[in-house]
Enzyme design. Structure first.
Site, PDB file in Angstrom:
ATOM      1  N   TYR A  63      20.035  -1.590  -3.187  1.00 34.56           N
ATOM      2  CA  TYR A  63      18.800  -1.944  -3.878  1.00 34.56           C
ATOM      3  C   TYR A  63      18.955  -3.307  -4.557  1.00 34.56           C
ATOM      4  O   TYR A  63      18.062  -4.140  -4.511  1.00 34.56           O
ATOM      5  CB  TYR A  63      18.466  -0.861  -4.909  1.00 34.56           C
ATOM      6  CG  TYR A  63      17.217  -1.150  -5.709  1.00 34.56           C
ATOM      7  CD1 TYR A  63      15.952  -0.951  -5.159  1.00 34.56           C
ATOM      8  CD2 TYR A  63      17.294  -1.607  -7.022  1.00 34.56           C
ATOM      9  CE1 TYR A  63      14.809  -1.206  -5.890  1.00 34.56           C
ATOM     10  CE2 TYR A  63      16.153  -1.871  -7.760  1.00 34.56           C
ATOM     11  CZ  TYR A  63      14.916  -1.662  -7.189  1.00 34.56           C
ATOM     12  OH  TYR A  63      13.774  -1.923  -7.915  1.00 34.56           O
TER      13      TYR A  63
ATOM     14  N   ILE B 143       5.615  -6.957  -6.145  1.00 36.35           N
ATOM     15  CA  ILE B 143       5.934  -5.797  -5.298  1.00 36.35           C
ATOM     16  C   ILE B 143       6.231  -4.584  -6.189  1.00 36.35           C
ATOM     17  O   ILE B 143       7.386  -4.161  -6.326  1.00 36.35           O
ATOM     18  CB  ILE B 143       7.129  -6.126  -4.360  1.00 36.35           C
ATOM     19  CG1 ILE B 143       6.834  -7.435  -3.616  1.00 36.35           C
ATOM     20  CG2 ILE B 143       7.366  -4.993  -3.358  1.00 36.35           C
ATOM     21  CD1 ILE B 143       7.978  -7.967  -2.796  1.00 36.35           C
ATOM     22  N   PRO B 144       5.200  -4.024  -6.816  1.00 36.09           N
ATOM     23  CA  PRO B 144       5.467  -2.831  -7.633  1.00 36.09           C
ATOM     24  C   PRO B 144       5.931  -1.673  -6.736  1.00 36.09           C
ATOM     25  O   PRO B 144       5.367  -1.471  -5.657  1.00 36.09           O
ATOM     26  CB  PRO B 144       4.108  -2.528  -8.282  1.00 36.09           C
ATOM     27  CG  PRO B 144       3.091  -3.338  -7.564  1.00 36.09           C
ATOM     28  CD  PRO B 144       3.803  -4.432  -6.826  1.00 36.09           C
ATOM     29  N   HIS B 145       6.948  -0.963  -7.179  1.00 38.82           N
ATOM     30  CA  HIS B 145       7.479   0.121  -6.342  1.00 38.82           C
ATOM     31  C   HIS B 145       8.112   1.215  -7.190  1.00 38.82           C
ATOM     32  O   HIS B 145       8.595   0.939  -8.285  1.00 38.82           O
ATOM     33  CB  HIS B 145       8.509  -0.431  -5.340  1.00 38.82           C
ATOM     34  CG  HIS B 145       9.627  -1.168  -5.997  1.00 38.82           C
ATOM     35  ND1 HIS B 145       9.547  -2.492  -6.336  1.00 38.82           N
ATOM     36  CD2 HIS B 145      10.862  -0.768  -6.382  1.00 38.82           C
ATOM     37  CE1 HIS B 145      10.680  -2.886  -6.887  1.00 38.82           C
ATOM     38  NE2 HIS B 145      11.495  -1.841  -6.938  1.00 38.82           N
ATOM     39  N   ALA B 146       8.087   2.421  -6.685  1.00 44.57           N
ATOM     40  CA  ALA B 146       8.689   3.552  -7.404  1.00 44.57           C
ATOM     41  C   ALA B 146       8.803   4.754  -6.483  1.00 44.57           C
ATOM     42  O   ALA B 146       8.098   4.856  -5.484  1.00 44.57           O
ATOM     43  CB  ALA B 146       7.830   3.926  -8.604  1.00 44.57           C
TER      44      ALA B 146
END
Lengths: 135, 151
Positions: free
Chosen positions: A26, B62-65
């Site tokens: 990541y 790039i919002p991500h979760a």
């Protein structure tokens, strides 16, 4: 939704975020995204993010303990044993032990339930069919 | 790879949002999830943003979760002609959003692979802001896929 269930889901999501940020794979992507190649800078960023998650987790655990102190202990026990303290039910199956949960669980969406087979806390999504419904 | 995730119904070419919170809400809304799921995902995305903005600069975020309440990987793409104050790394408004949401279990590692692909795509998009001039959804998706193919 049951307040304890909501907090357990939030805790789970935060722990996933923590695992993600701790992983090298990541961080390689984040380094690419930010065009940041300074390893020290990336390490600092990761440490700050992990510290922020830790603080947030503490807040949730405190709130959870106010509802019922056994919930977090149980969550932690399952997390240590299986890698997660709460599991999703998909198509009537507990995704921790892969056994079928009772059909009646579908109507109890939003309540804090535990798998009758493995005992883990369950998140039962609304509208997911169980075997009983399909028959 | 992005072909399977890019959907016309998950694309907004004229975002109305002005703030970070509004942008996250507008993007999540395209997934058409039940309200309780939507709230939890929004909360997780906001938490992710609070520990470090996903506004990577040059007009892209790039919002991500990942969240327990999801059972598949979702990608929403949004464009704002006016731009959104998203606390981006360079302090500039964000015009293009890629929102990636995924369940905790992801045996094919679609989520990380997609995030990597989007990271490469974002670098290309940042160089050439052609995406600001495309107003047809099909054309917009084809443009993104074409750029992805060039990688």
């Amino acid at each position: 939704m049951d307040p304890a269930l909501e907090k357990l889901i939030r805790l789970h999501d935060l722990e996933k975020m923590e695992e993600e940020i701790s992983s090298e794979e990541y961080m390689k992507i984040i380094s690419k995204l930010r065009q940041e190649e300074d390893e020290e800078e990336l390490k600092k960023m990761r440490d700050e993010a992990l510290e922020a998650i830790r603080r947030e987790k503490e807040k949730i655990i405190k709130e959870l303990n106010k509802i019922n102190p056994t919930y977090y202990n149980r969550y932690r026990m399952f997390k240590n044993a299986y890698g997660h303290g709460i599991a999703q039910v998909v198509e009537g199956i507990c995704l921790n032990c892969f056994s079928r949960v009772p059909t009646s669980f579908i109507t109890q969406h939003g309540k804090l339930l535990r798998c009758p087979n493995c005992g883990i806390f369950l998140y039962v999504p609304k509208g997911k069919k169980t075997e009983g419904e399909r028959l | 790879m992005l072909k399977n995730l890019l959907k016309k119904e998950h694309l907004i070419l004229d975002m109305k949002a002005k703030t970070k919170e509004e942008a996250l809400k507008e993007l999540v809304s395209v997934f058409q999830l039940p309200e309780d799921k939507e709230q939890i995902i929004l909360e997780t995305l906001k938490k992710r943003e609070s520990i470090g903005s996903t506004g990577i600069g040059k007009g892209i975020a790039i919002p991500h979760a990942r969240s327990l309440v999801l059972d598949k990987v979702y990608l929403a793409v949004g464009r704002s002609k006016e731009g959104v104050d998203f606390d981006a790394l360079d302090g500039q408004p964000v015009h293009l959003f890629f929102m990636l949401c995924a369940p905790p279990q992801d045996p094919n590692t679609t989520y990380l692979l997609a995030l990597g692909k989007i990271a490469s795509l974002a670098r290309k998009l940042a160089k050439n802001r052609e995406y600001m001039n495309i107003d047809d959804p099909d054309e917009f998706i084809n443009y993104l896929l074409q750029l992805e193919g060039e990688q």
